[in-house]
Design an enzyme around this catalytic site. Structure first.
Site, PDB file in Angstrom:
ATOM      1  N   ARG A 116      37.943  34.956  36.260  1.00 25.64           N
ATOM      2  CA  ARG A 116      39.368  34.914  36.645  1.00 25.64           C
ATOM      3  C   ARG A 116      39.691  33.850  37.688  1.00 25.64           C
ATOM      4  NH1 ARG A 116      40.405  36.724  31.986  1.00 25.64           N
ATOM      5  NH2 ARG A 116      41.068  38.879  31.778  1.00 25.64           N
ATOM      6  N   ASP A 132      42.634  42.474  37.261  1.00 27.06           N
ATOM      7  CA  ASP A 132      42.819  41.049  36.989  1.00 27.06           C
ATOM      8  C   ASP A 132      44.061  40.474  37.668  1.00 27.06           C
ATOM      9  OD1 ASP A 132      40.472  40.665  35.618  1.00 27.06           O
ATOM     10  OD2 ASP A 132      41.333  41.277  33.694  1.00 27.06           O
ATOM     11  N   ASP A 164      48.626  40.493  24.666  1.00 30.29           N
ATOM     12  CA  ASP A 164      49.524  40.435  25.824  1.00 30.29           C
ATOM     13  C   ASP A 164      50.094  39.031  26.034  1.00 30.29           C
ATOM     14  OD1 ASP A 164      49.151  43.120  26.345  1.00 30.29           O
ATOM     15  OD2 ASP A 164      47.438  42.772  27.646  1.00 30.29           O
ATOM     16  N   SER A 209      41.306  46.597  23.911  1.00 27.31           N
ATOM     17  CA  SER A 209      41.575  45.410  24.716  1.00 27.31           C
ATOM     18  C   SER A 209      40.219  44.793  25.060  1.00 27.31           C
ATOM     19  CB  SER A 209      42.322  45.816  25.986  1.00 27.31           C
ATOM     20  OG  SER A 209      42.201  44.797  26.946  1.00 27.31           O
TER      21      SER A 209
HETATM   22  N1  ARG Z   1      36.993  46.259  34.187  1.00 24.11           N
HETATM   23  C1  ARG Z   1      36.629  44.887  34.071  1.00 24.11           C
HETATM   24  C2  ARG Z   1      36.948  44.169  35.347  1.00 24.11           C
HETATM   25  O1  ARG Z   1      37.794  44.596  36.070  1.00 24.11           O
HETATM   26  C3  ARG Z   1      37.206  44.209  32.839  1.00 24.11           C
HETATM   27  C4  ARG Z   1      38.701  43.952  32.835  1.00 24.11           C
HETATM   28  C5  ARG Z   1      39.288  43.218  31.643  1.00 24.11           C
HETATM   29  N2  ARG Z   1      38.913  43.796  30.395  1.00 24.11           N
HETATM   30  C6  ARG Z   1      39.672  43.917  29.275  1.00 24.11           C
HETATM   31  N3  ARG Z   1      39.095  44.459  28.241  1.00 24.11           N
HETATM   32  N4  ARG Z   1      40.900  43.526  29.194  1.00 24.11           N
HETATM   33  O2  ARG Z   1      36.347  43.168  35.652  1.00 24.11           O
END
Ligand code: ARG
Length: 396
Positions: free
Chosen positions: A92, A121, A12, A172
């Site tokens: 994050r 995210d 991405d 991902s």
């Molecule tokens: N579901 C998890 C969260 O919201 C992981 C999100 C990101 N994961 C990813 N494989 N892009 O914290």
């Protein structure tokens, strides 16, 4: 226009880097925050320049991540919906803070991130960015704005003549010291067992060694400080536990998860160190906290985990919760013994200077014993409400 892009080297953010240059005519400064993802940082930097970044920053935030973010999560036994140790959710806000700092330093017009419009995210990034950015710096989310999909991204990169690696095509993945998250592809069928190629940190339990391993973890005021009697720095300790426990097939999670944005998703994680440290910490709490403290802390812990999951790291409520959490963690010192064997982990021993468990009291032969009169008196009063209510209600 100058844009600071939160760049992971993944599909991405690589697509965004190219789009920002070609479609928005932007000068792109890329920033990769190292929170312990296995990626080779040199490779990520090279990739950023190959895709046209004018400048690249790699920020080593591993220690800060563990000591300012992960340690709080251990103290709060943080498991979202009882299972997910919040690796992505914890990282994050730290990444967003670093991006904001660089955007201000670079005098950028905007920051950009690679989050989709369907995930958690975006919420975590945007809220933390708003807290740290100056109001004149815009937040761009091209994947969300253009509704880019993974297959579209592969096409765009190919169109502009860039290659895409095989692993990026399949799942991902988001990784840091605390957990590895795997989403998408075949995993989107929640009835199907996750295929072996989704995993990287753990061996399948059936292939784990036939002999168990024993590990001791020592905590000081809620924080792990020693493994098997050896003082270890925080980052090395987590790496070490991930490796050791993962080699015994421990640490896989398969969760139907309630996202912030109103939908359920099937999430697969690997988090050997996180699960083991939380299990140990919680076990020690059971030994040192009073029942009322334990009950109350469960509520506080859960609220803390929900805030972090929901991207509200900067919510003032979190600080209030942490003052309770820290105050109780003053007594969470001691040692926990773990046994790991073929994918399962158990606490098999614990000891603490603040232990409320007393062998002298509990022992039937030699310990304290209430008199019959003391016991009857206690039981009469203890059961009074319940027996009264029963009698009143049965008589109507
Ligand atoms: N579901 C998890 C969260 O919201 C992981 C999100 C990101 N994961 C990813 N494989 N892009 O914290």
């Amino acid at each position: 226009m100058k844009v600071v892009l939160a760049y992971s080297g993944g599909l991405d953010t690589s697509t965004i880097l190219v789009l920002l240059r070609k479609k928005y005519n932007a000068d792109v400064v890329t920033v990769t925050v190292d929170v312990g993802q296995e990626d080779d940082m040199k490779g990520v930097e090279e990739r950023a320049y190959e895709l046209g970044a004018i400048k690249h920053y790699t920020i080593d935030a591993k220690k800060e991540f563990v000591e300012e973010y992960v340690f709080n999560a251990i103290k709060a036994n943080a498991l979202y919906e009882g299972k997910y140790p919040l690796g992505t959710a914890l990282a994050r806000p730290l990444i967003a803070k670093k991006i904001a700092e660089i955007a201000i330093e670079e005098n950028a017009d905007a920051v950009a991130h690679g989050c989709t419009g369907k995930g958690n995210d975006q919420v975590r990034f945007d809220i933390t960015l708003k807290a740290f950015l100056k109001p004149n710096i815009k937040i761009m989310a091209p994947v969300r704005e253009l509704k880019l999909t993974r297959s579209m991204n592969i096409k765009i990169l190919n169109e502009y003549g860039y290659s895409v690696s095989e692993t990026h095509k399949k799942y991902s993945v988001d990784e840091n010291l605390w957990s590895r998250s795997i989403e998408g592809g075949e995993l989107d069928n929640p009835y199907q067992e996750p295929p072996e190629d989704a995993f990287a940190w753990t061996v399948p339990p059936e292939k784990a060694p036939d002999k168990p391993a024993y590990i001791t973890i020592e905590f000081e005021e809620g924080i792990p400080v020693k493994v098997d009697g050896e003082k270890m720095n925080s980052v090395d300790m987590i790496k070490y536990l991930n490796k050791l426990l993962g080699s015994h097939g421990f640490g896989r999670i398969d969760l139907i998860e309630s996202r912030v944005v109103g939908l359920k998703s099937r999430e697969v994680y690997e988090a050997p160190a996180a699960l083991a440290l939380i299990e140990s910490h919680q076990d020690l709490e059971r030994m040192v906290l009073t029942p009322k403290e334990l009950r109350f802390k469960r509520l506080v812990d859960e609220m803390w985990s929900d805030l972090v999951y929901q991207g509200l790291w900067i919510d003032p409520m979190k600080k209030h919760l942490e003052s309770v959490i820290n105050s109780m963690n003053k007594y969470v010192s001691g040692t926990v013994r773990l046994k790991v064997f073929k994918g399962s982990l158990a606490v098999v021993g614990r000891d603490s200077p603040f232990s409320l468990y007393s062998r002298e009291v509990i022992d039937y032969n030699t310990g304290w014993y209430p008199t019959d009169e003391e016991a009857r008196g206690f039981i009469t009063i203890h059961g009074l409400y319940a027996l009264t209510a029963l009698k009143v209600r049965n008589s109507k």
